[in-house]
Structures are given as C-alpha cells and as structure tokens.
Design an enzyme around this catalytic site. Sequence first.
Site, mmCIF file in Angstrom:
data_model
loop_
_atom_site.group_PDB
_atom_site.id
_atom_site.type_symbol
_atom_site.label_atom_id
_atom_site.label_comp_id
_atom_site.label_asym_id
_atom_site.label_seq_id
_atom_site.Cartn_x
_atom_site.Cartn_y
_atom_site.Cartn_z
ATOM 1 N N ASP A 52 -5.270 3.712 0.115
ATOM 2 C CA ASP A 52 -6.396 3.904 1.039
ATOM 3 C C ASP A 52 -6.817 5.373 1.017
ATOM 4 O O ASP A 52 -6.046 6.254 1.414
ATOM 5 C CB ASP A 52 -5.963 3.494 2.460
ATOM 6 C CG ASP A 52 -7.128 3.400 3.424
ATOM 7 O OD1 ASP A 52 -8.241 3.855 3.079
ATOM 8 O OD2 ASP A 52 -6.926 2.865 4.539
ATOM 9 N N GLU A 85 -9.202 1.852 -1.690
ATOM 10 C CA GLU A 85 -9.896 1.479 -0.445
ATOM 11 C C GLU A 85 -10.691 2.645 0.130
ATOM 12 O O GLU A 85 -10.234 3.783 0.100
ATOM 13 C CB GLU A 85 -8.824 1.024 0.550
ATOM 14 C CG GLU A 85 -9.340 0.711 1.939
ATOM 15 C CD GLU A 85 -8.203 0.310 2.870
ATOM 16 O OE1 GLU A 85 -7.146 -0.138 2.369
ATOM 17 O OE2 GLU A 85 -8.358 0.461 4.090
ATOM 18 N N TRP A 112 -12.336 11.722 8.987
ATOM 19 C CA TRP A 112 -10.926 11.360 9.107
ATOM 20 C C TRP A 112 -10.697 10.006 8.463
ATOM 21 O O TRP A 112 -11.480 9.099 8.524
ATOM 22 C CB TRP A 112 -10.468 11.289 10.572
ATOM 23 C CG TRP A 112 -9.027 10.851 10.614
ATOM 24 C CD1 TRP A 112 -7.935 11.607 10.281
ATOM 25 C CD2 TRP A 112 -8.529 9.541 10.947
ATOM 26 N NE1 TRP A 112 -6.781 10.850 10.396
ATOM 27 C CE2 TRP A 112 -7.132 9.583 10.801
ATOM 28 C CE3 TRP A 112 -9.148 8.355 11.348
ATOM 29 C CZ2 TRP A 112 -6.322 8.468 11.026
ATOM 30 C CZ3 TRP A 112 -8.341 7.257 11.583
ATOM 31 C CH2 TRP A 112 -6.934 7.307 11.421
ATOM 32 N N ARG A 116 -13.708 -5.735 3.379
ATOM 33 C CA ARG A 116 -12.631 -5.591 4.367
ATOM 34 C C ARG A 116 -13.042 -5.838 5.814
ATOM 35 O O ARG A 116 -12.288 -5.591 6.745
ATOM 36 C CB ARG A 116 -12.014 -4.196 4.233
ATOM 37 C CG ARG A 116 -11.076 -4.139 3.055
ATOM 38 C CD ARG A 116 -10.399 -2.833 2.878
ATOM 39 N NE ARG A 116 -9.735 -2.276 4.041
ATOM 40 C CZ ARG A 116 -8.628 -2.777 4.589
ATOM 41 N NH1 ARG A 116 -8.076 -3.847 4.095
ATOM 42 N NH2 ARG A 116 -8.087 -2.174 5.643
ATOM 43 N N ARG A 174 0.860 -1.187 0.000
ATOM 44 C CA ARG A 174 0.000 0.000 0.000
ATOM 45 C C ARG A 174 0.890 1.227 0.000
ATOM 46 O O ARG A 174 1.848 1.282 0.774
ATOM 47 C CB ARG A 174 -0.880 -0.022 1.265
ATOM 48 C CG ARG A 174 -1.953 1.038 1.275
ATOM 49 C CD ARG A 174 -2.692 1.078 2.612
ATOM 50 N NE ARG A 174 -2.052 2.011 3.527
ATOM 51 C CZ ARG A 174 -2.646 2.525 4.612
ATOM 52 N NH1 ARG A 174 -3.885 2.153 4.922
ATOM 53 N NH2 ARG A 174 -2.006 3.366 5.397
ATOM 54 N N GLU A 218 -4.356 -7.479 4.953
ATOM 55 C CA GLU A 218 -3.502 -6.355 5.357
ATOM 56 C C GLU A 218 -2.587 -6.801 6.495
ATOM 57 O O GLU A 218 -3.011 -7.535 7.387
ATOM 58 C CB GLU A 218 -4.378 -5.180 5.824
ATOM 59 C CG GLU A 218 -3.596 -3.924 6.153
ATOM 60 C CD GLU A 218 -4.505 -2.754 6.568
ATOM 61 O OE1 GLU A 218 -5.625 -3.011 7.051
ATOM 62 O OE2 GLU A 218 -4.087 -1.597 6.392
ATOM 63 N N GLU A 276 -13.662 -1.836 6.497
ATOM 64 C CA GLU A 276 -12.913 -2.075 7.739
ATOM 65 C C GLU A 276 -13.677 -1.608 8.968
ATOM 66 O O GLU A 276 -13.438 -2.113 10.056
ATOM 67 C CB GLU A 276 -11.519 -1.425 7.672
ATOM 68 C CG GLU A 276 -11.531 0.090 7.640
ATOM 69 C CD GLU A 276 -10.128 0.683 7.516
ATOM 70 O OE1 GLU A 276 -9.342 0.175 6.718
ATOM 71 O OE2 GLU A 276 -9.839 1.650 8.224
ATOM 72 N N TYR A 297 -3.492 11.284 6.635
ATOM 73 C CA TYR A 297 -3.663 9.886 6.979
ATOM 74 C C TYR A 297 -2.602 9.008 6.315
ATOM 75 O O TYR A 297 -2.277 9.194 5.142
ATOM 76 C CB TYR A 297 -5.059 9.371 6.548
ATOM 77 C CG TYR A 297 -5.098 7.877 6.629
ATOM 78 C CD1 TYR A 297 -5.211 7.265 7.872
ATOM 79 C CD2 TYR A 297 -4.871 7.081 5.519
ATOM 80 C CE1 TYR A 297 -5.145 5.890 7.988
ATOM 81 C CE2 TYR A 297 -4.804 5.704 5.622
ATOM 82 C CZ TYR A 297 -4.941 5.124 6.862
ATOM 83 O OH TYR A 297 -4.844 3.766 6.975
ATOM 84 N N HIS A 338 -9.370 6.464 2.730
ATOM 85 C CA HIS A 338 -9.813 6.688 4.111
ATOM 86 C C HIS A 338 -11.069 7.562 4.195
ATOM 87 O O HIS A 338 -11.110 8.550 4.927
ATOM 88 C CB HIS A 338 -8.670 7.258 4.967
ATOM 89 C CG HIS A 338 -8.616 6.648 6.337
ATOM 90 N ND1 HIS A 338 -9.159 7.269 7.431
ATOM 91 C CD2 HIS A 338 -8.124 5.476 6.786
ATOM 92 C CE1 HIS A 338 -8.974 6.500 8.506
ATOM 93 N NE2 HIS A 338 -8.354 5.401 8.130
HETATM 94 O O1 EZ4 Z 1 -7.076 4.012 10.114
HETATM 95 O O2 EZ4 Z 1 -6.953 0.933 11.873
HETATM 96 O O3 EZ4 Z 1 -6.412 0.323 6.250
HETATM 97 N N1 EZ4 Z 1 -6.112 0.652 7.348
HETATM 98 C C1 EZ4 Z 1 -6.629 1.683 8.016
HETATM 99 C C2 EZ4 Z 1 -6.149 1.904 9.428
HETATM 100 C C3 EZ4 Z 1 -7.184 2.638 10.282
HETATM 101 C C4 EZ4 Z 1 -6.940 2.314 11.723
HETATM 102 C C5 EZ4 Z 1 -7.999 2.965 12.608
HETATM 103 O O4 EZ4 Z 1 -7.926 2.490 13.906
HETATM 104 O O5 EZ4 Z 1 -7.426 2.412 7.468
HETATM 105 O O6 EZ4 Z 1 -4.925 2.593 9.419
HETATM 106 CO CO CO Z 2 -8.161 1.532 5.666
#
Ligand code: EZ4
Ligand code: CO
Length: 403
Positions: free
Chosen positions: A211, A237, A403, A284, A148, A340, A263, A160, A213
């Site tokens: 990702d 992702e 976030w 995920r 990643r 992951e 996730e 992030y 996020h």
């Molecule tokens: O931000 O697990 O793909 N992984 C992620 C992680 C999440 C954290 C949050 O607790 O997005 O880094």
């Molecule tokens: Co993630």
Amino acid sequence: MPRIVEAEVITTCPGRNFVTLRLVTDDGVTGVGDATLNGRERAVASYLEDHVIPCLIGRDAHRIEDTWQYLYRGAYWRRGPVTMSAIAAVDVALWDIKAKLAGLPLYQLLGGACREGVLVYCHASGETIEETVEHARGFAREGYRAIRIQSGVPGLPSTYGVAKEKFAYEPAEKGLPPVNAWSTEKYLRSVPPLFAAAREALGWDVHLLHDVHHRLTPIEAGRLGKDLEPFRPFWMEDACPAENQDNFRLIRQHTTTPLAVGEIFNSIWDCRQLIEEQLIDYIRATVVHAGGITHLRRIAALADLHRIRTGCHGATDLSPVTMAAALHFDLSIPNFGIQEYMRHTAETDAVFPHAYSFDDGMLHPGNEPGLGVDIDLALAAKYPYERAYLPVNRLEDGTMFDW
Ligand code: EZ4
Ligand code: CO
C-alpha cells in the site's frame, strides 16, 4: 409489511471508535449497519440522528432500493463520505432484516455463493525488513495465502502501515492529529529490497501486496511499479491520490504491476473513469463508505464489464458489521478478487459477536440468517466515544503532504 419502528445510533470505543445503526421492525426483528468514518465519527452519527432517522420511522423495511434512492436523491446534496456512510448503514441494516425475515444468510439473497470462501490478505509490518519478513512468515504458517508487506523507511521516524505496538496497527490516535514525516526518495529506495527479501523468504506461492497510501506522483508510481515487477506483486495500492483519475493512465503506461485503488471512494462516479478506461485492476470501494451493498453491487457490475475485480477495504476501522457485509457481498459476486482482513481486538469482537470465521487463508460469513453479526448493547455502553484522529503527513522541510 415490516415497518421500521425504532432506530438507534450507537457510538462505542472498545479500543477504537465505531458508529453502528440499529433498526427494529414492528415485529421486533433487528438489523445492524456500520457507519464508522475514521476520525470523523460524530459527523455521520449526527447525519443519521438529525437527518435520516426521522425519515425512516414508519417505512417499509423491505423497500431497500426505494429507501436507498430516497436517501440519495432525496438529500439533494449528493455523495461525499459522510452522506454515503450514513446511507450505507441504513442499507446494510435493511439487508440484515430482509435476510433474517427470509431465514437465510444474506449471500443467498444476493444470488448465492460463487465460491467456497473469500480469499483474504492480512498485514505484515515491522521497523526493519527482517522484522516484516518474520511477521509475514508467521502469517504464512497460519495459512494466509496473501500478505500485505509494509516496512519502516530508513531515515524516517515513523510511517504508514508500520505497527507501533508489536503488530497491531491502528493509525488513529487520541488527542490531536499526530504528525508523520515523509520523504519520497527514501521511501522509493526502501520498497524493492523489502520485496526481494520477502520473495526469498516466503517463495512464490504466497501473494504479496503493498500500500503506497496516496503518496506518489504518477511517474514516481510508474517507477516503483516497474521496480517491483520482478517480484510479481499481487497489487500496488493507492499509488497516487485518485481525485484526478487521469493520473492513473500515466502509471499504466510504465508498468504491468496490477493497480488497486478506491478505499476512500464513496460512489460509482469516483470509479467510473478508472473502470471504463481500464486504468486499474482492482476496485477497493467498500460497503460502509460507498453506499452499502446496494451501491457496491452496482460498482462491481460496472467493473465486471471491464474485467476489473474487487478488493474491498477491510482495515480495523471498518467494524465487524462491515466485515460480515463484505463477506456476503464477496461470496456472491462473479468478479471478486480479494478481501482485506485485519483482525479486530478481542474487545471489539466481544462488542460485535459474529458468525464469520477464518480457515485456510479464507473467510466465510457463516450461515446464520441475516449478516450473522450483532452488537452487544450493554457491552458497547461501557466504552464511550473518545475523540481520535488519523495522522497528518509533512515533508522533511515542513510542507504539508498526503497521509
Ligand atoms: O489507512 O483504514 O489499506 N488500508 C488502509 C488503511 C487506512 C485506514 C484509514 O482509516 O489504507 O490502513
Ligand atoms: Co489502503
């Protein structure tokens, strides 16, 4: 019949917080389950201690499905990350006990191995594209087949996925929640050049992932997916927050970049529309936050009907107990995609001795009876809980954002 006679919740902070449930049967067989919910750890510990454990004592440890149903249906208040993480901890601890009693590694009870090992992806990051690519190159040399990539966004102080201390990314921080700043425009400009540089440096044999996020609108995500298509990402992702599952239809209409999400999902109901309408390619959801092995198998079975594969969350806030459980699960299901894998620190590995190991881009859970992971109680006690929060995110004008 093995009866549960003891149940203990251990909260420990060997660098970051983990909540672990430990069950003991009348014959002295122990099982462990992870109950860590990053930034909300005490809520799950209380759910277990105050509400679940009193119902567990005296129960038949073999009755995993019945215990799952008892805790899920029996609570009346269903689902949610706190409830489902607590149920997951019980479920995984019971699978650990059952496999130990059978004298087999857990994956054998789940149907046996479907493959030789579990393909994992690691996290490369850096402030600049050059740093990120260099980090990724190091992982490729170590044998990783999937990486990643996340880079700092020019013009934003932090974002992030980019490690502050060289390469060890831990988003939760002690004290009150840190505040990050966000600009979608700056971000969207920064990702395609990162992928171009990574392909140039690493070639086409390594899988590259990214990702988002949960930060884009569907149409923005469609545009990013399209921009990345020439670089053949393995997946994009969490392109959008997935509370509104319809959003993903719009992304799909604009890009063939594979989509992964889930996730933060905690039940099959969070995944249902995305899977049934084939709006994603990888699901995920993970053992600890989605009700344990019992429930995750159901999600995977539904996904398999629609040719969707798994890509379980595996960041460092998921303890080695979850990593072990995930590997047994990954090895045993037909529609496994990728796992992951962020390495835990040496302190964490010492608190949770484990049998799983990395070789040639893949993890294997090992062949010890049960999960093949334990908690060192004396060592865990040396690291008391420390309150920590995940960051919050604001736009540059101060507007609260995702976030
Ligand atoms: O931000 O697990 O793909 N992984 C992620 C992680 C999440 C954290 C949050 O607790 O997005 O880094
Ligand atoms: Co993630």
